[in-house]
Motif scaffolding. Structure first.
Motif, short mmCIF file in Angstrom:
data_model
loop_
_atom_site.label_atom_id
_atom_site.label_comp_id
_atom_site.label_asym_id
_atom_site.label_seq_id
_atom_site.Cartn_x
_atom_site.Cartn_y
_atom_site.Cartn_z
N GLU A 152 -22.34 -4.71 12.35
CA GLU A 152 -23.26 -3.58 12.50
C GLU A 152 -23.15 -2.64 11.31
O GLU A 152 -24.16 -2.15 10.78
CB GLU A 152 -22.96 -2.83 13.80
CG GLU A 152 -23.28 -3.61 15.05
CD GLU A 152 -22.87 -2.86 16.31
OE1 GLU A 152 -22.52 -1.66 16.19
OE2 GLU A 152 -22.87 -3.45 17.38
N SER A 153 -21.92 -2.39 10.86
CA SER A 153 -21.70 -1.49 9.73
C SER A 153 -22.30 -2.06 8.45
O SER A 153 -22.96 -1.35 7.68
CB SER A 153 -20.19 -1.26 9.56
OG SER A 153 -19.94 -0.44 8.44
N GLY B 56 -16.42 0.06 8.59
CA GLY B 56 -16.34 -0.50 9.94
C GLY B 56 -14.93 -0.82 10.40
O GLY B 56 -14.73 -1.13 11.58
N GLN C 30 -18.39 -8.00 15.60
CA GLN C 30 -19.55 -7.24 16.04
C GLN C 30 -19.63 -5.88 15.35
O GLN C 30 -20.67 -5.50 14.79
CB GLN C 30 -19.48 -7.04 17.56
CG GLN C 30 -20.58 -6.16 18.16
CD GLN C 30 -21.94 -6.84 18.12
OE1 GLN C 30 -22.01 -8.07 18.03
NE2 GLN C 30 -22.99 -6.06 18.18
N ILE C 31 -18.54 -5.14 15.36
CA ILE C 31 -18.55 -3.78 14.81
C ILE C 31 -18.76 -3.80 13.29
O ILE C 31 -19.57 -3.04 12.75
CB ILE C 31 -17.24 -3.05 15.17
CG1 ILE C 31 -17.07 -2.97 16.69
CG2 ILE C 31 -17.24 -1.64 14.56
CD1 ILE C 31 -18.21 -2.28 17.41
N MET D 256 -20.18 5.04 13.45
CA MET D 256 -19.72 3.85 14.16
C MET D 256 -18.59 4.19 15.13
O MET D 256 -18.47 3.60 16.20
CB MET D 256 -19.26 2.79 13.15
CG MET D 256 -20.37 2.21 12.29
SD MET D 256 -21.71 1.46 13.22
CE MET D 256 -20.84 0.13 14.03
N THR E 214 -28.42 -2.67 19.19
CA THR E 214 -27.49 -1.54 19.15
C THR E 214 -27.99 -0.46 18.19
O THR E 214 -27.99 0.73 18.51
CB THR E 214 -26.09 -2.00 18.73
OG1 THR E 214 -25.63 -2.98 19.65
CG2 THR E 214 -25.12 -0.83 18.73
N PRO F 154 -13.48 1.97 13.11
CA PRO F 154 -14.12 1.80 14.42
C PRO F 154 -13.78 0.44 15.06
O PRO F 154 -13.59 0.36 16.28
CB PRO F 154 -15.62 1.88 14.10
CG PRO F 154 -15.70 2.64 12.82
CD PRO F 154 -14.49 2.24 12.07
N ALA F 155 -13.70 -0.62 14.24
CA ALA F 155 -13.39 -1.93 14.79
C ALA F 155 -11.96 -1.96 15.35
O ALA F 155 -11.71 -2.55 16.41
CB ALA F 155 -13.55 -2.99 13.71
N ALA G 199 -12.04 -0.32 18.61
CA ALA G 199 -12.69 -1.15 19.62
C ALA G 199 -11.76 -2.25 20.11
O ALA G 199 -11.72 -2.57 21.31
CB ALA G 199 -13.97 -1.76 19.04
N VAL H 239 -18.70 3.42 19.07
CA VAL H 239 -17.65 2.68 19.78
C VAL H 239 -17.18 3.48 21.00
O VAL H 239 -16.97 2.91 22.09
CB VAL H 239 -16.47 2.38 18.83
CG1 VAL H 239 -15.26 1.90 19.62
CG2 VAL H 239 -16.89 1.32 17.82
#
Length: 418
Positions: free
Chosen positions: A340-341, A399, A336-337, A309, A14, A402-403, A406, A313
């Motif tokens: 990544e952050s 994060g 996941q989100i 992020m 990603t 954004p999470a 998502a 998303v």
């Protein structure tokens, strides 16, 4: 939160797909951490460099010397010259018991040309005589040998301690000069130590590196100074506030020489405690600004991570919807989100720490002389660890928004978006 290998590979994929955005965002975090660590290390080095102006001085030191009187007193006119004597040392010890060390200093008379020789090398030093207690108040940095001791005083040994500049002028080839003899005018003195105290902007009647120190008894005999004393250096006992006893110190010496005890011009008492307090207050403010700027830059980087992020998303709405449709739970999407952050901020943050440490190390190497580090441009290990933990925490916080977005995506909405 556990990340298996497949999830980790997905995070890397990603970030690789969005590498331009990742690099831009990572640079914000990198710069924030770099600024924080570099400013802390730079501030530490700057503080040490400023402290070198007071190098060797104890924080509770007073220096006393005589000047022309500024007031008439007991029949003596204003503007009278006077001098202290050796009895003043005993007076201070008896009448001001808060003092720990009281050491007299005697200098070679002004106008007398004193030249030091070793072989075909010569230099012009400032010659002083003092007692071993002097080392307790103005701590010498002995590069070679030792300072004068009580045996030197009692036996009036013809020994001396030379300053850094004197050493470099007379011994061009370097090496340990202890045991060698130098000639001052027509008298030979054995070197017993080399003092590398640079003294900086603050010094007592000349820079320490340009002085030759003799035992006080020898100085009095050689230069015919009798019981005269040019300066007195004293330190207070532990816990004593020197500003509370400077008045008594002035009064004790002034009254014995028929000088007005309130005449601050006639009897000068210099208190180093005031300077050290000013320096401490200055660097409290500097440290506050460093943390304010560093954490502000870190926060800006974390906001950048959160924004990027959020965009990621939004671009992956369909992908997230399909994953939800085939059984992915909200916890999996959250993991996941945020992962990544965290990876993005940690990689950028650790790179910033390493780069800052490398820059600070180069600055430290540039401030090394004769193998002695003049100023340590480094932040502490736990400070760097704390910065890394702050970066990780900001990665989690960045994060969250954004999470949450998502997790709110529904498969139907994702297909409609497609």
């Amino acid at each position: 939160m556990r990340i298996d290998l497949d999830s980790y590979q997905e995070i890397i994929d990603t970030l690789t797909r969005n590498k331009s955005r990742s690099l831009l965002t990572g640079f914000g975090v990198f710069w924030g951490v770099f600024m924080l660590v570099a400013l802390i290390g730079g501030g530490q080095g700057l503080k040490e460099m400023l402290n070198k102006n007071f190098d060797g001085f104890a924080t509770n030191t007073v220096i006393v010397w005589s000047q022309q009187t500024g007031k008439a007193y007991k029949g003596f006119r204003k503007g009278r010259w006077w001098s202290m004597d050796y009895k003043d040392i005993e007076r201070l010890k008896q009448r001001v018991p808060e003092l720990d060390v009281v050491s007299p200093i005697v200098y070679a008379p002004w106008g007398r040309s004193n030249t030091a020789y070793y072989g075909d090398q010569k230099t012009t030093p400032r010659i002083q005589g003092t007692t071993p207690d002097y080392a307790e108040a103005i701590a010498p940095k002995m590069y070679y040998g030792r300072f004068i001791n009580e045996m030197d005083m009692r036996e009036r040994r013809k020994v001396c301690v030379i300053g850094k500049k004197i050493y470099k002028d007379l011994f061009k080839g370097g090496g340990d000069p202890c045991g060698k003899n130098i000639r001052i005018d027509s008298t030979y003195y054995e070197i017993i130590g080399v003092d590398y105290n640079a003294s900086g902007a603050m010094n007592i009647n000349g820079r320490a590196e340009e002085k030759i120190t003799l035992p006080l008894t020898l100085m009095q005999q050689t230069f015919n100074r009798g019981n005269q004393v040019d300066m007195v250096v004293a330190t207070g006992r532990k816990g004593v506030v020197m500003s509370s006893i400077t008045g008594r110190i002035r009064e004790t010496i002034a009254r014995a020489h028929y000088v007005d005890p309130t005449d601050e011009q006639g009897t000068m008492v210099f208190n180093t405690e005031v300077l050290f307090q000013l320096l401490d207050n200055l660097f409290r403010g500097v440290n506050f600004l460093i943390w304010l700027v560093g954490l502000g830059t870190l926060l800006a980087g974390a906001i950048g991570v959160s924004n990027i992020m959020m965009v990621t998303v939004k671009e992956r709405t369909t992908e997230i919807g399909i994953r939800r449709a085939i059984g992915a739970t909200p916890k999996m999407i959250l993991s996941q989100i945020i992962s990544e952050s965290i990876v993005l901020t940690l990689v950028a943050g650790m790179s910033g720490i390493l780069f800052a440490v490398a820059i600070l190390q180069m600055l430290e190497m540039g401030n090394t002389e004769d193998g002695i580090v003049q100023a340590h441009f480094q932040c502490g290990f736990w400070t760097a660890v704390s910065a890394a933990l702050v970066v990780a925490a900001m990665g989690v916080l960045a994060g969250l928004a954004p999470a949450a977005r998502a997790m709110s995506i529904k498969p139907v909405d994702a297909m409609r978006d497609e």
